[in-house]
Design a protein around this motif. Structure first.
Motif, PDB file in Angstrom:
ATOM      1  N   ASN A 116       0.518  -1.105  -0.408  1.00  0.00           N
ATOM      2  CA  ASN A 116      -0.310   0.396  -0.069  1.00  0.00           C
ATOM      3  C   ASN A 116       0.899   1.157  -0.421  1.00  0.00           C
ATOM      4  N   SER A 117       1.760   1.297   0.157  1.00  0.00           N
ATOM      5  CA  SER A 117       3.115   2.231   0.336  1.00  0.00           C
ATOM      6  C   SER A 117       4.150   2.108  -0.379  1.00  0.00           C
ATOM      7  N   GLY A 118       5.165   2.527  -0.330  1.00  0.00           N
ATOM      8  CA  GLY A 118       6.648   2.753  -0.451  1.00  0.00           C
ATOM      9  C   GLY A 118       7.335   2.660   0.735  1.00  0.00           C
ATOM     10  N   VAL A 119       6.888   3.154   1.867  1.00  0.00           N
ATOM     11  CA  VAL A 119       8.059   1.937   2.549  1.00  0.00           C
ATOM     12  C   VAL A 119       7.787   0.323   2.993  1.00  0.00           C
ATOM     13  N   GLU A 120       6.563  -0.044   2.878  1.00  0.00           N
ATOM     14  CA  GLU A 120       5.518  -1.315   2.795  1.00  0.00           C
ATOM     15  C   GLU A 120       6.944  -1.880   1.484  1.00  0.00           C
ATOM     16  N   SER A 147      20.062   9.198   1.507  1.00  0.00           N
ATOM     17  CA  SER A 147      18.918   8.521   0.955  1.00  0.00           C
ATOM     18  C   SER A 147      17.589   8.583   2.158  1.00  0.00           C
ATOM     19  N   PHE A 148      16.130   8.418   1.808  1.00  0.00           N
ATOM     20  CA  PHE A 148      15.326   8.154   2.135  1.00  0.00           C
ATOM     21  C   PHE A 148      14.604   7.376   1.810  1.00  0.00           C
ATOM     22  N   HIS A 149      13.506   5.662   2.600  1.00  0.00           N
ATOM     23  CA  HIS A 149      13.424   4.868   2.293  1.00  0.00           C
ATOM     24  C   HIS A 149      11.795   4.826   2.978  1.00  0.00           C
ATOM     25  N   GLY A 150      11.810   5.372   3.829  1.00  0.00           N
ATOM     26  CA  GLY A 150      10.596   5.636   4.961  1.00  0.00           C
ATOM     27  C   GLY A 150      10.583   5.895   5.670  1.00  0.00           C
ATOM     28  N   VAL A 199      19.369   1.360  -3.583  1.00  0.00           N
ATOM     29  CA  VAL A 199      19.647   2.937  -3.659  1.00  0.00           C
ATOM     30  C   VAL A 199      18.787   3.594  -4.253  1.00  0.00           C
ATOM     31  N   GLU A 200      18.084   4.734  -4.186  1.00  0.00           N
ATOM     32  CA  GLU A 200      17.568   5.497  -5.204  1.00  0.00           C
ATOM     33  C   GLU A 200      18.441   5.865  -6.195  1.00  0.00           C
ATOM     34  N   GLY A 201      17.704   5.641  -7.591  1.00  0.00           N
ATOM     35  CA  GLY A 201      18.061   6.153  -9.142  1.00  0.00           C
ATOM     36  C   GLY A 201      18.324   7.711  -8.706  1.00  0.00           C
ATOM     37  N   GLY A 204      15.763  11.415  -3.652  1.00  0.00           N
ATOM     38  CA  GLY A 204      14.412  12.239  -3.815  1.00  0.00           C
ATOM     39  C   GLY A 204      14.204  13.966  -2.412  1.00  0.00           C
ATOM     40  N   GLU A 205      13.853  13.001  -1.040  1.00  0.00           N
ATOM     41  CA  GLU A 205      13.868  13.924  -0.254  1.00  0.00           C
ATOM     42  C   GLU A 205      15.589  14.330   0.222  1.00  0.00           C
ATOM     43  N   GLY A 206      16.692  13.614  -0.308  1.00  0.00           N
ATOM     44  CA  GLY A 206      18.268  13.961  -0.032  1.00  0.00           C
ATOM     45  C   GLY A 206      18.466  15.301  -1.122  1.00  0.00           C
ATOM     46  N   MET A 232      16.826  -0.633  -5.952  1.00  0.00           N
ATOM     47  CA  MET A 232      16.232   0.134  -6.531  1.00  0.00           C
ATOM     48  C   MET A 232      15.466   0.581  -6.158  1.00  0.00           C
ATOM     49  N   ASP A 233      15.035   1.606  -5.344  1.00  0.00           N
ATOM     50  CA  ASP A 233      14.681   2.568  -4.279  1.00  0.00           C
ATOM     51  C   ASP A 233      13.905   3.420  -5.770  1.00  0.00           C
ATOM     52  N   SER A 234      12.979   2.936  -6.130  1.00  0.00           N
ATOM     53  CA  SER A 234      12.320   4.145  -7.124  1.00  0.00           C
ATOM     54  C   SER A 234      10.727   4.294  -6.677  1.00  0.00           C
ATOM     55  N   VAL A 235      10.588   4.471  -5.708  1.00  0.00           N
ATOM     56  CA  VAL A 235       9.378   5.343  -4.982  1.00  0.00           C
ATOM     57  C   VAL A 235       9.013   6.311  -5.034  1.00  0.00           C
ATOM     58  N   GLN A 236      10.136   7.082  -5.274  1.00  0.00           N
ATOM     59  CA  GLN A 236       9.718   8.990  -5.812  1.00  0.00           C
ATOM     60  C   GLN A 236      10.346   8.829  -7.442  1.00  0.00           C
ATOM     61  N   CYS A 237      10.857   8.304  -7.984  1.00  0.00           N
ATOM     62  CA  CYS A 237      11.888   8.865  -9.192  1.00  0.00           C
ATOM     63  C   CYS A 237      11.379   7.763 -10.317  1.00  0.00           C
ATOM     64  N   ALA A 269       6.028   3.101  -5.678  1.00  0.00           N
ATOM     65  CA  ALA A 269       4.221   3.803  -5.190  1.00  0.00           C
ATOM     66  C   ALA A 269       4.379   4.636  -5.721  1.00  0.00           C
ATOM     67  N   LYS A 270       4.135   5.670  -4.730  1.00  0.00           N
ATOM     68  CA  LYS A 270       3.628   7.854  -4.910  1.00  0.00           C
ATOM     69  C   LYS A 270       3.204   7.303  -6.635  1.00  0.00           C
ATOM     70  N   SER A 271       3.243   7.600  -8.295  1.00  0.00           N
ATOM     71  CA  SER A 271       2.968   7.811  -9.128  1.00  0.00           C
ATOM     72  C   SER A 271       1.601   6.510  -9.115  1.00  0.00           C
TER      73      SER A 271
HETATM   74  C1  PLP Z   1      12.754   6.647  -2.019  1.00  0.00           C
HETATM   75  C2  PLP Z   1      11.159   7.145  -0.993  1.00  0.00           C
HETATM   76  N1  PLP Z   1      11.224   5.836  -0.848  1.00  0.00           N
HETATM   77  C3  PLP Z   1       9.932   5.857   0.136  1.00  0.00           C
HETATM   78  C4  PLP Z   1       9.134   7.074   0.471  1.00  0.00           C
HETATM   79  C5  PLP Z   1       8.352   6.468   1.150  1.00  0.00           C
HETATM   80  O1  PLP Z   1       6.798   5.746   0.422  1.00  0.00           O
HETATM   81  P1  PLP Z   1       5.632   6.385   1.116  1.00  0.00           P
HETATM   82  O2  PLP Z   1       4.975   7.846   2.012  1.00  0.00           O
HETATM   83  O3  PLP Z   1       4.268   5.503   0.385  1.00  0.00           O
HETATM   84  O4  PLP Z   1       5.715   4.991   2.987  1.00  0.00           O
HETATM   85  C6  PLP Z   1       9.085   7.469   0.116  1.00  0.00           C
HETATM   86  C7  PLP Z   1       9.038   8.567   0.191  1.00  0.00           C
HETATM   87  O5  PLP Z   1       8.879  10.203   0.497  1.00  0.00           O
HETATM   88  C8  PLP Z   1      10.539   7.866  -0.773  1.00  0.00           C
HETATM   89  O6  PLP Z   1      10.753   9.485  -1.643  1.00  0.00           O
END
Ligand code: PLP
Length: 429
Positions: A116-120, A147-150, A199-201, A204-206, A232-237, A269-271
């Motif tokens: 349901n979400s990026g962190v999940e 980095s940001f992973h949730g 890693v994030e591609g 984002g938050e960083g 690769m954490d592609s949640v944002q990118c 997640a996200k988009s």
């Molecule tokens: C790269 C990245 N990973 C994970 C997350 C966490 O996603 P969520 O807030 O949907 O749990 C985010 C949220 O901003 C993010 O940018």
């Protein structure tokens, strides 16, 4: 019969203070919110309860892939909810199977898990890594500084920013951070317990920092050599934001060896849901059956409703060629931002990013920036943009992000640049 649940008090229209008071009294204050009280949206615009209109170049932090109130999303929600919203994952249903098929065909041979979400989605990959390394006693995941992973306990342990960890000690064991885009540092940080790298591609938050092609190719080589999983954490990118489905596909375009590059796991997640909550991870074929029946799950994950929406979004993106739009509009915005940085170097000192994931770095010293000095320059600059009718998202103390809908129009990009220009000019004088 008496009401079992008393009806909520009527919302007083246009009463910003009354709505904010509801939050102050009843909502956990874990977010630093801007003063805006929003009521509805249409396309790339959001409206507040006083009727003011804002051009939304923040896209709800890269979520609103088709903008606001897109008729195709409404149609998917209505049509699917008339059939079935939820079944549980005890049973099969067509939308989840079709969405997995679509994601696999966009990435490469493998399988998907839905949540349901990026962190999940990241949590799922961390569990996959632990299962992979279990019999050898390997469990450690290396991630990167900034980095940001949730926000779950594993998410904050994986995240490379002290501010998200503060007060939540002890951290979940098995995560360490290494400087980003530094292959030597990653190699030097490996321990006998290391099982994966994430890693994030594009961080984002960083602060909107893309990975370099050499870094990605080097990580792949390192992981192959040391029998590690590359995530690769592609949640944002991800999700066409850079003009390709995945940011690594864009970063590695035209780079020798780039076309065959694949990580072992990707979180999304996200988009993907355009505002309807859905997350997913893809895992490469050799590892696709590691999480066997009973090892992982999520009650709502991949519901018929969420998957129908995600499928519809993919359909619109393909039909309307929105990957190309993201690439072209990204270029238009970036060129405009660079022009602005040249014109106001004392305000904007750098422009970064790819496609419709762009950031501007504010100069360290802005004597004319109004607002509460206790707030970061990025927050104060964002407040000025709001007053001028533009939404953007701060990323750390000095950086503003632009993550607009993938169907942004050229005139909207130009309007955003014009507003930014007027705000920058105001701060410059
Ligand atoms: C790269 C990245 N990973 C994970 C997350 C966490 O996603 P969520 O807030 O949907 O749990 C985010 C949220 O901003 C993010 O940018």
């Amino acid at each position: 019969m008496k009401d079992i649940v008393p009806s909520p008090p009527p919302i007083v229209r246009h009463d910003i203070a009354a709505i904010q008071a509801l939050f102050q009294q009843h909502v956990v204050p874990s977010y630093g919110r801007f003063d805006l009280v929003l009521s509805h949206g249409s396309g790339s615009y959001l409206h507040d309860i006083t009727g003011r209109r804002y051009l939304d170049l923040g896209g709800g932090i890269a979520v609103s892939s088709l903008g606001h109130a897109h008729p195709a999303i409404t149609e998917a929600l209505v049509e699917q909810s008339r059939k079935v919203i939820h079944t549980s994952n005890f049973y099969y249903h067509e939308p989840q199977g079709r969405l997995a098929q679509a994601l696999v065909s966009l990435i490469g041979p493998g399988k998907c898990f839905f949540c349901n979400s990026g962190v999940e989605a990241n949590e799922g990959l961390f569990k996959l890594a632990r299962m992979f390394g279990h019999d050898e006693g390997r469990f450690e995941v290396l991630t990167t500084v900034n980095s940001f992973h949730g926000r779950t306990l594993a998410g904050i342990a994986a995240t490379g920013q002290d501010k998200v960890k503060k007060g939540f000690d002890p951290m979940v064991p098995g995560f360490r951070q290494v400087p980003y885009n530094d292959l030597q540092a990653m190699r030097a940080a490996l321990s006998p317990a290391t099982v994966a790298i994430m890693v994030e591609g594009i961080q984002g938050e960083g602060g909107v920092t893309p990975a370099t092609p050499d870094y990605l190719l080097g990580l792949r080589q390192l992981c192959d050599e040391k029998k590690l999983l590359l995530f690769m954490d592609s949640v944002q990118c991800g999700h066409f934001r850079t003009g390709r489905f995945q940011s690594f596909q864009r970063i590695l375009e035209g780079v020798p060896g780039g076309e065959t590059f694949l990580p072992d796991g990707i979180s999304m997640a996200k988009s993907l849901g355009g505002g309807f909550p859905i997350g997913a991870f893809w895992v490469r074929a050799p590892y696709a059956d590691l999480l066997a029946a009973g090892s992982h799950g999520s009650t709502y994950g991949g519901s018929p409703l969420a998957c129908a929406v995600a499928l519809k979004i993919l359909d619109v993106i393909q039909r309307e060629n929105l990957a190309d739009n993201a690439r072209q509009l990204g270029e238009r915005l970036k060129t405009g931002l660079q022009r602005l940085a040249q014109k106001h170097p004392t305000i904007i000192q750098a422009v970064r990013g790819l496609g419709l994931m762009l950031g501007i770095e504010l100069a360290p010293n802005l004597p004319n920036l109004p607002g509460d000095p206790a707030k970061t320059p990025a927050t104060r600059f964002t407040n000025l943009l709001h007053a001028a009718g533009l939404l953007a998202i701060p990323a750390g103390p000095q950086i503003l992000r632009f993550l607009p809908p993938l169907n942004l129009r050229p005139a909207e990009a130009d309007e955003g640049l014009k507003i930014l220009e007027s705000v920058a000019a105001g701060v410059a004088c």
